[in-house]
Design an enzyme around this catalytic site. Structure first.
Site, mmCIF file in Angstrom:
data_model
loop_
_atom_site.group_PDB
_atom_site.id
_atom_site.type_symbol
_atom_site.label_atom_id
_atom_site.label_comp_id
_atom_site.label_asym_id
_atom_site.label_seq_id
_atom_site.Cartn_x
_atom_site.Cartn_y
_atom_site.Cartn_z
ATOM 1 N N GLU A 161 57.099 48.214 38.932
ATOM 2 C CA GLU A 161 57.926 47.897 37.739
ATOM 3 C C GLU A 161 58.460 49.234 37.273
ATOM 4 O O GLU A 161 58.263 49.595 35.805
ATOM 5 C CB GLU A 161 57.232 47.334 36.489
ATOM 6 C CG GLU A 161 56.435 46.002 37.070
ATOM 7 C CD GLU A 161 55.512 45.309 36.323
ATOM 8 O OE1 GLU A 161 55.264 45.894 35.174
ATOM 9 O OE2 GLU A 161 55.072 44.220 36.573
ATOM 10 N N ASN A 203 57.309 47.394 44.088
ATOM 11 C CA ASN A 203 57.094 46.091 43.679
ATOM 12 C C ASN A 203 57.685 45.825 42.213
ATOM 13 O O ASN A 203 57.577 46.661 41.435
ATOM 14 C CB ASN A 203 55.406 45.923 43.587
ATOM 15 C CG ASN A 203 55.203 44.391 43.331
ATOM 16 O OD1 ASN A 203 55.682 43.500 44.054
ATOM 17 N ND2 ASN A 203 54.308 44.242 42.387
ATOM 18 N N HIS A 239 57.625 35.557 39.237
ATOM 19 C CA HIS A 239 56.962 35.002 38.188
ATOM 20 C C HIS A 239 58.085 33.978 37.464
ATOM 21 O O HIS A 239 58.977 34.622 36.936
ATOM 22 C CB HIS A 239 56.683 35.906 37.068
ATOM 23 C CG HIS A 239 55.474 36.644 37.409
ATOM 24 N ND1 HIS A 239 53.961 36.110 37.870
ATOM 25 C CD2 HIS A 239 55.407 37.851 37.856
ATOM 26 C CE1 HIS A 239 53.285 37.248 38.083
ATOM 27 N NE2 HIS A 239 54.019 38.388 38.123
ATOM 28 N N GLU A 268 53.770 37.949 43.639
ATOM 29 C CA GLU A 268 52.858 37.660 42.592
ATOM 30 C C GLU A 268 53.500 36.131 42.190
ATOM 31 O O GLU A 268 53.388 36.011 41.024
ATOM 32 C CB GLU A 268 52.959 38.408 41.372
ATOM 33 C CG GLU A 268 52.565 39.834 41.708
ATOM 34 C CD GLU A 268 52.651 40.889 40.516
ATOM 35 O OE1 GLU A 268 52.944 40.362 39.304
ATOM 36 O OE2 GLU A 268 52.582 42.205 40.922
ATOM 37 N N ASP A 270 53.993 32.716 40.676
ATOM 38 C CA ASP A 270 53.497 31.677 39.984
ATOM 39 C C ASP A 270 54.930 30.965 39.399
ATOM 40 O O ASP A 270 55.832 31.537 39.046
ATOM 41 C CB ASP A 270 52.623 32.007 38.849
ATOM 42 C CG ASP A 270 52.993 33.152 38.049
ATOM 43 O OD1 ASP A 270 54.096 33.480 38.181
ATOM 44 O OD2 ASP A 270 51.845 33.901 37.533
HETATM 45 O O1 G3I Z 1 38.380 43.067 31.232
HETATM 46 C C1 G3I Z 1 38.590 42.982 29.917
HETATM 47 C C2 G3I Z 1 37.400 42.116 29.403
HETATM 48 O O2 G3I Z 1 36.266 42.856 29.405
HETATM 49 C C3 G3I Z 1 37.870 41.974 27.828
HETATM 50 O O3 G3I Z 1 36.811 41.061 27.118
HETATM 51 C C4 G3I Z 1 39.064 41.041 27.628
HETATM 52 C C5 G3I Z 1 39.653 40.728 26.421
HETATM 53 O O4 G3I Z 1 40.965 40.781 26.234
HETATM 54 O O5 G3I Z 1 40.094 41.619 28.581
HETATM 55 C C6 G3I Z 1 39.762 42.083 29.790
HETATM 56 O O6 G3I Z 1 40.790 42.800 30.401
HETATM 57 C C7 G3I Z 1 42.129 42.058 30.579
HETATM 58 C C8 G3I Z 1 42.306 41.897 32.141
HETATM 59 O O7 G3I Z 1 43.665 41.351 32.305
HETATM 60 C C9 G3I Z 1 41.310 41.242 32.937
HETATM 61 O O8 G3I Z 1 41.318 39.898 32.380
HETATM 62 C C10 G3I Z 1 43.144 42.707 30.020
HETATM 63 O O9 G3I Z 1 42.867 42.670 28.585
HETATM 64 C C11 G3I Z 1 44.522 42.080 30.223
HETATM 65 O O10 G3I Z 1 45.561 42.987 29.457
HETATM 66 C C12 G3I Z 1 44.537 42.081 31.873
HETATM 67 O O11 G3I Z 1 45.737 41.584 32.091
HETATM 68 C C13 G3I Z 1 46.381 41.702 33.251
HETATM 69 C C14 G3I Z 1 47.905 42.131 33.293
HETATM 70 O O12 G3I Z 1 48.305 42.208 34.623
HETATM 71 C C15 G3I Z 1 47.656 43.460 32.574
HETATM 72 O O13 G3I Z 1 49.215 44.096 32.508
HETATM 73 C C16 G3I Z 1 46.370 40.084 34.083
HETATM 74 O O14 G3I Z 1 44.855 39.915 34.355
HETATM 75 C C17 G3I Z 1 47.128 40.496 35.429
HETATM 76 O O15 G3I Z 1 47.330 39.218 35.826
HETATM 77 C C18 G3I Z 1 48.498 41.160 35.022
HETATM 78 O O16 G3I Z 1 49.009 41.305 36.389
HETATM 79 C C19 G3I Z 1 50.214 41.771 36.252
HETATM 80 C C20 G3I Z 1 50.734 42.599 37.460
HETATM 81 O O17 G3I Z 1 49.458 43.660 37.595
HETATM 82 C C21 G3I Z 1 51.951 43.406 37.552
HETATM 83 N N1 G3I Z 1 53.105 42.054 37.439
HETATM 84 C C22 G3I Z 1 52.980 41.356 36.220
HETATM 85 C C23 G3I Z 1 51.535 40.657 36.308
HETATM 86 C C24 G3I Z 1 51.516 39.710 35.146
HETATM 87 O O18 G3I Z 1 51.531 40.474 33.841
#
Ligand code: G3I
Length: 466
Positions: A161, A203, A239, A268, A270
């Site tokens: 990105e 990516n 996405h 990715e 969806d």
């Molecule tokens: O692990 C913590 C947990 O301990 C806490 O309680 C909770 C509370 O919010 O947060 C948890 O972490 C989260 C993590 O996902 C795991 O679930 C983060 O806050 C959250 O920001 C994070 O989001 C991820 C996101 O990237 C961050 O940018 C998503 O799971 C993930 O699917 C998403 O993936 C991205 C790709 O890497 C890049 N392309 C876009 C895609 C979708 O946004």
């Protein structure tokens, strides 16, 4: 064009004619012998079908059952990101990512590494750095993580990105960008040096159709190829939702990147929605990948709707209970009915895979074998090692199982293989199909691969089918 490549083009022509002649048989056989899982069906088309995985969900039995049954590629959803792997500077933490890699290896799945350098999900300490200190910290991160996982990663999202949305076609402003415009190529070079066997991908999202952002990425890839900056693949996150639907030129956009001489991957996927409309969108995307010979696989961004980063949009293939949705059936049907585009001799970008920092991939003659299959091998050689990709194409009877025998030169030792079992690590080696890719319909193909030390030279595979 060197002799090897001329020979390989001729070889591919022969194979392509064979496939045309058996076209009718293919479509009849497809229905009768249809694969029943996404991974198996994709493997029959020489592709993978993957999913994003969260380490903490591996103990959920519904999740794990679907994962093990359906997929043959995994991407750690968050576990390989900078904040997870280097929480304090130069102190690395691989526990969660290792859980996913171990599970993948147990199950014979490959791994897409995600993501080495990204403006988001950086650890806090990175905020205190800029300029040369940040550039060096980023390069150290890329080197350390790619070295730690060397030999275990099919493809890395080296940079994620890095371009801005909208009509400017500019780079995204970020702390990494402010270290200098060459940060992306520096990251790719560091990744190649650390793990020369992994494909290196750029990516991004909103690059799925032709637009200012994808044009800018296209120009960067073109530039990298012309200057020998190592890049092997481009990931299209894909996405989609009603505001950002599957573009009508989705396939054409994949194809134009493939024509630059890189693999393309849907990384990715969806698609928000439900029912037939959602299913049709998934079908369109799957078919687009099948129609582009260098589209090597599809990864969905989670298993069940409830696993999605945007669960309320129900954008995945299984519902919250783990039940297959209409979208699942559409994808499987497209994979099974798909008539994949085989590499065409007139398309110089077709032979997979590419590794621009190394000598051009070479491909050996197909050997008719003794039991109705042929095998060709393409090599990515670098100083001290190589990755071989072997394509097994079924003859007019199709196969229920197959084996490929080849002899490695002395000094070559296999460190890992995917999509096949092997009898030995050096010398004469017999590779046999794994459970999900023994059955190949007439004229169709599947691929397996291995990474080895040493120099490949000319490998002459012999294929036997049963
Ligand atoms: O692990 C913590 C947990 O301990 C806490 O309680 C909770 C509370 O919010 O947060 C948890 O972490 C989260 C993590 O996902 C795991 O679930 C983060 O806050 C959250 O920001 C994070 O989001 C991820 C996101 O990237 C961050 O940018 C998503 O799971 C993930 O699917 C998403 O993936 C991205 C790709 O890497 C890049 N392309 C876009 C895609 C979708 O946004």
């Amino acid at each position: 064009m060197d002799r090897n490549r001329r020979r390989s083009r001729a070889a591919i022509t022969v194979a392509a004619v064979g496939a045309l002649v058996t076209g009718v048989v293919v479509s009849l056989a497809t229905t009768a012998n249809a694969a029943t899982t996404l991974g198996a069906s994709a493997a029959e088309k020489g592709r993978y079908f993957g999913t994003a995985v969260a380490a903490y969900k591996l103990s959920d039995s519904t999740y794990s059952t679907i994962l093990n049954r359906e997929f043959n590629m995994v991407t750690p959803e968050n576990e390989m990101k900078w904040d997870a792997t280097e929480p304090s500077q130069n102190s690395f933490s691989y526990g969660s990512a290792d859980q996913i890699v171990a599970r993948a290896q147990q199950q014979g799945m490959r791994v897409r590494g995600h993501a080495l350098a990204w403006h988001s999900q950086q650890p806090g300490w990175v905020n205190n750095l800029s300029g040369t200190a940040l550039r060096n910290a980023m390069l150290n991160h890329v080197t350390q993580v790619a070295t730690y996982y060397k030999g275990k990663i099919y493809a890395w999202d080296v940079v994620n990105e890095a371009f801005a949305d909208g009509s400017t076609g500019a780079r995204r402003d970020s702390n990494l960008q402010r270290t200098g415009n060459d940060w992306i190529e520096a990251a790719f070079r560091a990744a190649r040096a650390a793990d020369p066997g992994a494909k290196l991908c750029y990516n991004d999202y909103n690059t799925d159709g032709q637009n200012a952002k994808s044009n800018a990425v296209y120009a960067m890839v073109q530039d990298f190829k012309s200057r020998g900056v190592p890049i092997d693949c481009v990931g299209f996150q894909s996405h989609f939702n009603p505001q950002s639907p599957v573009p009508s030129d989705y396939q054409a956009n994949l194809q134009r990147f493939a024509n630059l001489g890189v693999d393309v991957q849907i990384t990715e996927l969806d698609i928000e929605g439900s029912g037939t409309a959602q299913a049709n969108n998934f079908r369109t995307v799957t078919q687009a990948c099948l129609n582009v010979s260098r589209c090597t696989g599809i990864t969905v961004w989670g298993i069940r709707d409830s696993d999605s980063w945007r669960a309320s949009g129900t954008p995945l293939l299984f519902d919250g209970n783990g039940t297959k949705k209409a979208a699942y059936d559409a994808v499987l049907q497209a994979l099974n009915g798909g008539n994949p585009t085989s590499p065409s001799p007139s398309n110089p970008s077709s032979p997979s895979p590419s590794n621009p920092s190394s000598p051009s991939p070479s491909q050996s003659n197909p050997n008719p074998g003794t039991g109705g299959c042929t095998a060709t091998v393409s090599i990515n050689q670098w100083q001290g090692g190589f990755v071989a990709t072997v394509r097994v194409t079924a003859g007019s009877s199709g196969t229920n199982s197959w084996s490929v025998r080849l002899t490695l030169p002395s000094g070559a030792t296999i460190s890992n293989a995917w999509n096949a079992d092997r009898s030995a690590s050096s010398g004469a080696v017999t590779f046999t199909n794994v459970s999900y890719n023994g059955k190949i319909n007439a004229g169709q193909f599947t691929e397996f691969g291995f990474q080895s030390s040493g120099t490949a030279g000319t490998l002459t595979p012999t294929c036997t089918a049963a």
